[in-house]
Design an enzyme around this catalytic site. Structure first.
Site, mmCIF file in Angstrom:
data_model
loop_
_atom_site.group_PDB
_atom_site.id
_atom_site.type_symbol
_atom_site.label_atom_id
_atom_site.label_comp_id
_atom_site.label_asym_id
_atom_site.label_seq_id
_atom_site.Cartn_x
_atom_site.Cartn_y
_atom_site.Cartn_z
ATOM 1 N N ARG A 8 -1.146 -8.943 7.768
ATOM 2 C CA ARG A 8 -0.014 -8.212 8.337
ATOM 3 C C ARG A 8 0.102 -8.493 9.834
ATOM 4 O O ARG A 8 1.181 -8.711 10.357
ATOM 5 C CB ARG A 8 -0.132 -6.707 8.066
ATOM 6 C CG ARG A 8 1.117 -5.925 8.442
ATOM 7 C CD ARG A 8 1.109 -4.489 7.927
ATOM 8 N NE ARG A 8 1.116 -4.461 6.475
ATOM 9 C CZ ARG A 8 0.048 -4.193 5.712
ATOM 10 N NH1 ARG A 8 -1.102 -3.887 6.237
ATOM 11 N NH2 ARG A 8 0.142 -4.200 4.398
ATOM 12 N N ASP A 21 6.309 -6.838 2.417
ATOM 13 C CA ASP A 21 5.649 -6.626 1.143
ATOM 14 C C ASP A 21 4.352 -7.413 1.215
ATOM 15 O O ASP A 21 4.300 -8.487 1.821
ATOM 16 C CB ASP A 21 6.495 -7.067 -0.046
ATOM 17 C CG ASP A 21 5.986 -6.457 -1.358
ATOM 18 O OD1 ASP A 21 5.537 -5.294 -1.330
ATOM 19 O OD2 ASP A 21 6.042 -7.125 -2.401
ATOM 20 N N THR A 49 9.386 1.241 5.560
ATOM 21 C CA THR A 49 8.203 1.574 4.763
ATOM 22 C C THR A 49 8.025 3.089 4.747
ATOM 23 O O THR A 49 8.369 3.768 5.718
ATOM 24 C CB THR A 49 6.928 0.911 5.324
ATOM 25 O OG1 THR A 49 5.836 1.203 4.433
ATOM 26 C CG2 THR A 49 6.573 1.405 6.709
ATOM 27 N N ASN A 50 7.505 3.592 3.651
ATOM 28 C CA ASN A 50 7.087 4.994 3.561
ATOM 29 C C ASN A 50 5.574 5.099 3.686
ATOM 30 O O ASN A 50 5.019 6.189 3.626
ATOM 31 C CB ASN A 50 7.536 5.612 2.231
ATOM 32 C CG ASN A 50 9.017 5.946 2.246
ATOM 33 O OD1 ASN A 50 9.511 6.543 3.191
ATOM 34 N ND2 ASN A 50 9.734 5.525 1.210
ATOM 35 N N PHE A 84 -6.967 0.927 4.039
ATOM 36 C CA PHE A 84 -6.353 1.495 2.842
ATOM 37 C C PHE A 84 -6.229 0.416 1.781
ATOM 38 O O PHE A 84 -6.512 -0.745 2.029
ATOM 39 C CB PHE A 84 -4.987 2.113 3.181
ATOM 40 C CG PHE A 84 -3.980 1.130 3.728
ATOM 41 C CD1 PHE A 84 -3.006 0.565 2.913
ATOM 42 C CD2 PHE A 84 -3.991 0.772 5.071
ATOM 43 C CE1 PHE A 84 -2.088 -0.339 3.417
ATOM 44 C CE2 PHE A 84 -3.073 -0.127 5.578
ATOM 45 C CZ PHE A 84 -2.114 -0.691 4.750
ATOM 46 N N GLY A 85 -5.811 0.820 0.595
ATOM 47 C CA GLY A 85 -5.611 -0.144 -0.486
ATOM 48 C C GLY A 85 -6.906 -0.838 -0.877
ATOM 49 O O GLY A 85 -7.929 -0.203 -1.123
ATOM 50 N N TYR A 86 -6.850 -2.167 -0.900
ATOM 51 C CA TYR A 86 -7.991 -2.984 -1.314
ATOM 52 C C TYR A 86 -8.946 -3.292 -0.161
ATOM 53 O O TYR A 86 -9.897 -4.056 -0.328
ATOM 54 C CB TYR A 86 -7.491 -4.306 -1.917
ATOM 55 C CG TYR A 86 -6.681 -4.143 -3.175
ATOM 56 C CD1 TYR A 86 -7.289 -4.024 -4.420
ATOM 57 C CD2 TYR A 86 -5.292 -4.105 -3.124
ATOM 58 C CE1 TYR A 86 -6.545 -3.873 -5.576
ATOM 59 C CE2 TYR A 86 -4.527 -3.954 -4.270
ATOM 60 C CZ TYR A 86 -5.162 -3.841 -5.504
ATOM 61 O OH TYR A 86 -4.415 -3.694 -6.638
#
Length: 190
Positions: free
Chosen positions: A177, A68, A7-8, A148-150
């Site tokens: 996750r 993912d 992952t980045n 982060f994200g949603y």
């Protein structure tokens, strides 16, 4: 044992490092010498995870795992799903994605959603996958600054806070996750 986490995303790396036991040395893509974007061209969450793990194993030779994650919203027929990171465009902007999601749900009665993470592990020339799901709902406005994200609009079932309002340890213990990583760790420890 050492594994590359393909992952980045530094936020993901931080979340996963907090869960991985000390006897497993976690390497980043940079540690493996990978500075290019790893392809994600599949049309499923599972497919993207497998593609990324195979790419690192084949090109750099490291045992590795890749994940993912997608947010699947019932009223939107599972969208944004595999396109969660680029829901509002290729710029992959979290605020734009979240705003587009809130707009799409404005006139919907159901706000049920789930986060789904699939981890693909390439180790000893074999492939294994692990899936974690966290069910919840999308709030009508953003809450919280963590995550982060949603995360500011996702409230897991049974909680009054969004992921962005929770401590990382709580989020990891109940989140998608964290669940997938626990399955990965149990497998590596067996």
């Amino acid at each position: 044992m050492q594994l590359v986490f393909a992952t980045n995303n530094l936020n993901k790396l931080k979340e996963v490092q907090a869960l991985i036991p000390a006897h497993i040395k976690l390497l980043s893509l940079k540690d493996a010498g990978c500075f290019e974007d790893v392809p994600e061209t599949q049309n499923t969450i599972e497919g993207n995870a497998i593609q990324k793990a195979e790419y690192i194993k084949n090109k750099y030779g490291y045992d590795c795992f890749a994940d993912d994650t997608g947010l699947e919203v019932s009223a939107l027929n599972g969208e944004p799903g595999v396109y969660s990171a680029r829901y509002a465009g290729e710029q992959r902007n979290a605020d734009d994605n979240t705003n587009k999601l809130l707009e799409a749900l404005k006139n919907k009665d159901s706000r049920k959603a789930q986060f789904k993470t699939v981890i693909a592990l390439q180790i000893n020339n074999k492939q294994h996958t692990f899936t974690g799901i966290c069910k919840g709902e999308i709030t009508t406005t953003k809450h919280g600054k963590k995550g982060f994200g949603y995360d500011p609009v996702f409230k897991p079932n049974g909680y009054n806070q969004t992921f962005a309002e929770m401590d990382l340890s709580l989020k990891n213990s109940i989140g998608h996750r964290g669940k997938a990583i626990k399955l990965l760790i149990n497998f590596l420890n067996s």
